[in-house]
Design an enzyme around this catalytic site. Structure first.
Site, PDB file in Angstrom:
ATOM      1  N   HIS A   1       0.840  -1.202   0.000  1.00  0.00           N
ATOM      2  CA  HIS A   1       0.000   0.000   0.000  1.00  0.00           C
ATOM      3  C   HIS A   1       0.879   1.258   0.000  1.00  0.00           C
ATOM      4  O   HIS A   1       0.609   2.224  -0.714  1.00  0.00           O
ATOM      5  CB  HIS A   1      -0.876   0.049   1.263  1.00  0.00           C
ATOM      6  CG  HIS A   1      -1.921  -1.021   1.358  1.00  0.00           C
ATOM      7  ND1 HIS A   1      -2.092  -1.796   2.478  1.00  0.00           N
ATOM      8  CD2 HIS A   1      -2.879  -1.419   0.497  1.00  0.00           C
ATOM      9  CE1 HIS A   1      -3.098  -2.626   2.298  1.00  0.00           C
ATOM     10  NE2 HIS A   1      -3.597  -2.429   1.104  1.00  0.00           N
TER      11      HIS A   1
ATOM     12  N   LYS B   1     -15.169  -8.032   5.211  1.00  0.00           N
ATOM     13  CA  LYS B   1     -14.014  -8.053   6.124  1.00  0.00           C
ATOM     14  C   LYS B   1     -14.387  -7.544   7.507  1.00  0.00           C
ATOM     15  O   LYS B   1     -15.147  -6.587   7.632  1.00  0.00           O
ATOM     16  CB  LYS B   1     -12.876  -7.196   5.551  1.00  0.00           C
ATOM     17  CG  LYS B   1     -12.243  -7.808   4.317  1.00  0.00           C
ATOM     18  CD  LYS B   1     -11.112  -6.949   3.764  1.00  0.00           C
ATOM     19  CE  LYS B   1     -10.509  -7.595   2.523  1.00  0.00           C
ATOM     20  NZ  LYS B   1      -9.528  -6.712   1.864  1.00  0.00           N
TER      21      LYS B   1
ATOM     22  N   SER C   1      -2.802  -7.917   3.428  1.00  0.00           N
ATOM     23  CA  SER C   1      -3.075  -7.618   4.840  1.00  0.00           C
ATOM     24  C   SER C   1      -3.485  -8.880   5.594  1.00  0.00           C
ATOM     25  O   SER C   1      -3.087  -9.080   6.745  1.00  0.00           O
ATOM     26  CB  SER C   1      -4.176  -6.564   4.942  1.00  0.00           C
ATOM     27  OG  SER C   1      -3.766  -5.390   4.291  1.00  0.00           O
TER      28      SER C   1
ATOM     29  N   ARG D   1      -1.672  -6.257  -8.129  1.00  0.00           N
ATOM     30  CA  ARG D   1      -0.566  -7.168  -7.874  1.00  0.00           C
ATOM     31  C   ARG D   1      -0.532  -8.309  -8.894  1.00  0.00           C
ATOM     32  O   ARG D   1       0.480  -8.599  -9.483  1.00  0.00           O
ATOM     33  CB  ARG D   1      -0.693  -7.780  -6.469  1.00  0.00           C
ATOM     34  CG  ARG D   1      -0.503  -6.789  -5.347  1.00  0.00           C
ATOM     35  CD  ARG D   1      -0.969  -7.363  -4.032  1.00  0.00           C
ATOM     36  NE  ARG D   1      -2.381  -7.706  -4.104  1.00  0.00           N
ATOM     37  CZ  ARG D   1      -3.047  -8.373  -3.173  1.00  0.00           C
ATOM     38  NH1 ARG D   1      -2.422  -8.808  -2.115  1.00  0.00           N
ATOM     39  NH2 ARG D   1      -4.336  -8.618  -3.321  1.00  0.00           N
TER      40      ARG D   1
HETATM   41  N1  COA Z   1       0.504  -4.376  -2.353  1.00  0.00           N
HETATM   42  C1  COA Z   1       0.213  -5.277  -1.404  1.00  0.00           C
HETATM   43  N2  COA Z   1      -1.033  -5.601  -1.034  1.00  0.00           N
HETATM   44  C2  COA Z   1      -2.021  -4.999  -1.673  1.00  0.00           C
HETATM   45  C3  COA Z   1      -1.783  -4.065  -2.659  1.00  0.00           C
HETATM   46  C4  COA Z   1      -0.460  -3.734  -2.996  1.00  0.00           C
HETATM   47  N3  COA Z   1      -0.157  -2.846  -3.937  1.00  0.00           N
HETATM   48  N4  COA Z   1      -2.938  -3.659  -3.110  1.00  0.00           N
HETATM   49  C5  COA Z   1      -3.852  -4.318  -2.427  1.00  0.00           C
HETATM   50  N5  COA Z   1      -3.301  -5.149  -1.568  1.00  0.00           N
HETATM   51  C6  COA Z   1      -3.988  -6.112  -0.735  1.00  0.00           C
HETATM   52  C7  COA Z   1      -4.477  -5.619   0.558  1.00  0.00           C
HETATM   53  O1  COA Z   1      -3.550  -5.854   1.560  1.00  0.00           O
HETATM   54  C8  COA Z   1      -5.752  -6.428   0.731  1.00  0.00           C
HETATM   55  O2  COA Z   1      -5.452  -7.668   1.289  1.00  0.00           O
HETATM   56  P1  COA Z   1      -6.539  -8.527   2.098  1.00  0.00           P
HETATM   57  O3  COA Z   1      -7.620  -8.874   1.119  1.00  0.00           O
HETATM   58  O4  COA Z   1      -5.757  -9.681   2.566  1.00  0.00           O
HETATM   59  O5  COA Z   1      -7.059  -7.641   3.217  1.00  0.00           O
HETATM   60  C9  COA Z   1      -6.234  -6.631  -0.684  1.00  0.00           C
HETATM   61  O6  COA Z   1      -5.116  -6.517  -1.484  1.00  0.00           O
HETATM   62  C10 COA Z   1      -7.212  -5.602  -1.171  1.00  0.00           C
HETATM   63  O7  COA Z   1      -7.640  -4.846  -0.130  1.00  0.00           O
HETATM   64  P2  COA Z   1      -7.792  -3.295  -0.098  1.00  0.00           P
HETATM   65  O8  COA Z   1      -6.889  -2.590  -1.031  1.00  0.00           O
HETATM   66  O9  COA Z   1      -7.717  -2.883   1.323  1.00  0.00           O
HETATM   67  O10 COA Z   1      -9.167  -3.162  -0.710  1.00  0.00           O
HETATM   68  P3  COA Z   1     -10.488  -3.872  -0.330  1.00  0.00           P
HETATM   69  O11 COA Z   1     -10.796  -4.696  -1.517  1.00  0.00           O
HETATM   70  O12 COA Z   1     -10.516  -4.519   0.981  1.00  0.00           O
HETATM   71  O13 COA Z   1     -11.344  -2.569  -0.175  1.00  0.00           O
HETATM   72  C11 COA Z   1     -12.937  -0.957  -0.811  1.00  0.00           C
HETATM   73  C12 COA Z   1     -12.276  -2.287  -1.049  1.00  0.00           C
HETATM   74  C13 COA Z   1     -13.010  -0.472   0.635  1.00  0.00           C
HETATM   75  C14 COA Z   1     -12.206   0.078  -1.625  1.00  0.00           C
HETATM   76  C15 COA Z   1     -14.299  -1.240  -1.374  1.00  0.00           C
HETATM   77  O14 COA Z   1     -14.896  -2.300  -0.660  1.00  0.00           O
HETATM   78  C16 COA Z   1     -15.175  -0.018  -1.335  1.00  0.00           C
HETATM   79  O15 COA Z   1     -15.060   0.838  -2.181  1.00  0.00           O
HETATM   80  N6  COA Z   1     -16.043   0.017  -0.316  1.00  0.00           N
HETATM   81  C17 COA Z   1     -16.965   1.099  -0.148  1.00  0.00           C
HETATM   82  C18 COA Z   1     -18.359   0.650  -0.579  1.00  0.00           C
HETATM   83  C19 COA Z   1     -18.501   0.666  -2.071  1.00  0.00           C
HETATM   84  O16 COA Z   1     -18.368   1.678  -2.725  1.00  0.00           O
HETATM   85  N7  COA Z   1     -18.814  -0.508  -2.602  1.00  0.00           N
HETATM   86  C20 COA Z   1     -18.997  -0.686  -4.013  1.00  0.00           C
HETATM   87  C21 COA Z   1     -17.696  -1.032  -4.651  1.00  0.00           C
HETATM   88  S1  COA Z   1     -17.918  -1.323  -6.379  1.00  0.00           S
END
Ligand code: COA
Length: 167
Positions: free
Chosen positions: A24, A48, A135, A97
């Site tokens: 991140h 989550k 994460s 990734r």
């Molecule tokens: N390097 C390492 N790890 C990375 C990374 C990178 N460059 N990019 C992402 N990751 C990992 C994160 O650690 C995370 O791991 P985990 O699944 O083990 O927790 C995963 O990839 C992706 O997680 P994150 O980037 O935190 O995104 P998310 O998918 O959990 O979050 C939101 C998504 C919050 C952005 C999304 O749910 C959202 O927009 N929510 C609001 C409600 C909404 O609008 N919903 C409609 C969406 S269409």
């Protein structure tokens, strides 16, 4: 490099960040060089159940990113597209990734674009040496007593250990 934030767009980098990883952080650093203001937005992924509270995650990210003056951290509820409009961000930034990320991210980008046709999604490919980090894996390792220092900023390592002692 000189920052000219007035002429560069504001972007939103939404995620769960539970916890912030070096992957991140790499995305935040690169976005902060490309864009005027980067708002790291701590949102809710309905699938989550976070380890750190929203406020704990905000404080951690603020401290880790303190040397990047054009990075702000916010907590949001509801849709990412609505929050992007509230803060006048013109694009969402997401890290990519693997091929699996690509499928998931494309679907989310298309859904977000259906919700707001003016909002772009910008993908930042992760550094190869960080592409295996997530994460969830970091939390698994820490719960089993492993060393997560190669995967997260030092402050996150410290907070994870403290949290385990308290809980
Ligand atoms: N390097 C390492 N790890 C990375 C990374 C990178 N460059 N990019 C992402 N990751 C990992 C994160 O650690 C995370 O791991 P985990 O699944 O083990 O927790 C995963 O990839 C992706 O997680 P994150 O980037 O935190 O995104 P998310 O998918 O959990 O979050 C939101 C998504 C919050 C952005 C999304 O749910 C959202 O927009 N929510 C609001 C409600 C909404 O609008 N919903 C409609 C969406 S269409």
């Amino acid at each position: 490099m000189k920052h000219d934030s007035a002429s560069k767009p504001t972007v939103l980098y939404p995620g769960t960040f539970d916890p912030l990883t070096l992957g991140h952080l790499d995305v935040i650093e690169r976005a902060s060089r490309l864009f005027g203001i980067v708002i790291v937005a701590i949102g809710k992924n309905s699938g989550k159940d976070p380890f750190f509270s929203d406020e704990e995650r905000k404080l951690i990210i603020e401290e880790v990113c303190a040397d990047m003056p054009n990075v702000r951290v916010e907590i949001f509820g509801g849709l990412a597209v609505e929050f992007a409009e509230t803060v006048q961000a013109s694009a969402l930034v997401r890290g990519l990734r693997t091929e699996a990320d690509f499928m998931y991210e494309m679907q989310m980008a298309m859904m977000n674009r259906s919700l707001d046709q003016h909002l772009e999604s910008v993908f930042v490919p992760t550094r190869q040496d960080l592409s295996h980090i997530s994460s969830s894996l970091v939390k698994d390792i820490v719960k089993l007593g492993g060393d997560v220092s190669p995967f997260v900023p030092p402050l996150v390592s410290k907070k994870l250990s403290e949290k385990l002692i308290i809980d």
